[in-house]
Motif scaffolding. Structure first.
Motif, mmCIF file in Angstrom:
data_model
loop_
_atom_site.group_PDB
_atom_site.id
_atom_site.type_symbol
_atom_site.label_atom_id
_atom_site.label_comp_id
_atom_site.label_asym_id
_atom_site.label_seq_id
_atom_site.Cartn_x
_atom_site.Cartn_y
_atom_site.Cartn_z
ATOM 1 N N GLU A 70 13.930 -8.902 6.703
ATOM 2 C CA GLU A 70 15.163 -8.893 5.918
ATOM 3 C C GLU A 70 16.008 -10.158 6.068
ATOM 4 O O GLU A 70 16.557 -10.645 5.058
ATOM 5 N N GLU A 101 18.334 -15.822 -0.834
ATOM 6 C CA GLU A 101 19.296 -15.688 -1.927
ATOM 7 C C GLU A 101 20.049 -16.999 -2.148
ATOM 8 O O GLU A 101 20.578 -17.242 -3.238
ATOM 9 N N ASN A 135 23.462 -13.344 6.667
ATOM 10 C CA ASN A 135 24.482 -13.185 5.616
ATOM 11 C C ASN A 135 25.590 -14.221 5.758
ATOM 12 O O ASN A 135 26.057 -14.788 4.762
ATOM 13 N N TYR A 136 26.001 -14.478 6.985
ATOM 14 C CA TYR A 136 27.048 -15.476 7.244
ATOM 15 C C TYR A 136 26.598 -16.858 6.787
ATOM 16 O O TYR A 136 27.342 -17.578 6.101
ATOM 17 N N LYS A 176 24.213 -17.576 4.644
ATOM 18 C CA LYS A 176 24.061 -17.558 3.178
ATOM 19 C C LYS A 176 25.399 -17.818 2.497
ATOM 20 O O LYS A 176 25.496 -18.651 1.573
ATOM 21 N N GLU A 177 26.448 -17.129 2.949
ATOM 22 C CA GLU A 177 27.767 -17.275 2.334
ATOM 23 C C GLU A 177 28.357 -18.652 2.598
ATOM 24 O O GLU A 177 28.978 -19.258 1.712
ATOM 25 N N ILE A 185 20.575 -10.003 10.822
ATOM 26 C CA ILE A 185 20.976 -9.712 9.446
ATOM 27 C C ILE A 185 22.400 -10.202 9.192
ATOM 28 O O ILE A 185 22.685 -10.843 8.172
ATOM 29 N N ILE A 188 17.422 -12.389 2.896
ATOM 30 C CA ILE A 188 18.851 -12.690 2.699
ATOM 31 C C ILE A 188 19.051 -14.191 2.518
ATOM 32 O O ILE A 188 19.752 -14.636 1.594
#
Length: 255
Positions: A187, A194, A161-162, A164-165, A157, A191
């Protein structure tokens, strides 16, 4: 006069907006160890799969560099030699006196490359993200990212997120591939979605190599990229690795 004006407008539009097809492969190669053949190492078979796919850019996971189980071969360099492609190796961990990680191969010139350590919330095997910039025949630059996410849920997760950013900050057309160790409903995939678009029409299970049940290997495209899927499929190569390779032909609309 009208014909001249129309031709001029057409030429300007063609220059500003044109399509470029890119063939992509993602492949977890299990350090070139055919799972049904003990400790055998078969890099030529991996290279054969890559060449027969016709891929322009390839993301490979589970690559050994000078490790005893794979005969102390630098698999990154050897696969580049066997396929005639440029390469960038991204270390995950030190292993024995060598290294273990991921590899990017490309027919096109590499004009930039970066390696990022992915976050670890819980202690586990270190993972990395490799990003290369390749110059396409059109002269445009494509960013191509390859990774192998951790097995532990909290780490996956955090890593998703890393990525994605980071992906949101890349302005070039962007393709992300890898073994994400996550199913489409998990999940980490939600993520990544997105920021990235995955194929949901012709996708399929990628693991294990025989009677595959789980889709955990992906090719995704950044939302900043104008594109269409021309082809997306798994390749039925059941000998060379414990994963099936994933292939896509992506038509990029470039400016």
């Amino acid at each position: 006069m009208k014909k001249i004006i129309f031709t001029s407008i057409f030429c300007v539009c063609f220059i500003l907006l044109h399509a470029q097809s890119v063939r992509v492969l993602s492949y977890n190669i299990h350090h070139a160890n055919p799972p049904a053949h003990g400790n055998k190492i078969d890099l030529p078979r991996i290279a054969k799969v890559i060449k027969e796919s016709g891929a322009d850019v390839v993301g490979i996971q589970e690559v050994d560099v000078r490790v005893s189980r794979s005969q102390m071969v630098d698999q990154a360099e050897e696969l580049a030699n066997l396929t005639g492609m440029h390469y960038f190796f991204s270390k995950g961990i030190d292993l024995e006196e060598g290294e273990y990680g991921t590899l990017i191969l490309t027919k096109h010139k590499i004009v930039g490359h970066k390696r990022y350590d992915l976050p670890m919330v819980e202690k586990s095997e270190n993972r990395s993200l490799a990003v290369v910039d390749v110059e396409l025949p059109s002269g445009e630059v494509l960013s191509f990212a390859n990774t192998h996410l951790d097995l532990k849920a909290k780490n996956k997760i955090a890593q998703a997120n890393y990525i994605k950013e980071l992906g949101a900050r890349i302005e070039n057309p962007l393709i992300l591939v890898g073994d994400f160790n996550a199913k489409p409903t998990d999940e980490p995939i939600s993520i990544l979605e997105e920021q990235f678009i995955r194929n949901t029409t012709t996708n399929g299970p990628t693991h294990p190599n025989t009677e595959a049940k789980n889709e955990i290997d992906y090719i995704m495209v950044g939302k900043q990229t104008k594109f269409s899927w021309k082809t997306y499929k798994t390749i039925p190569e059941t000998y060379a690795s414990d994963h099936l390779p994933v292939f896509a032909e992506i038509e990029l609309t470039l400016q």
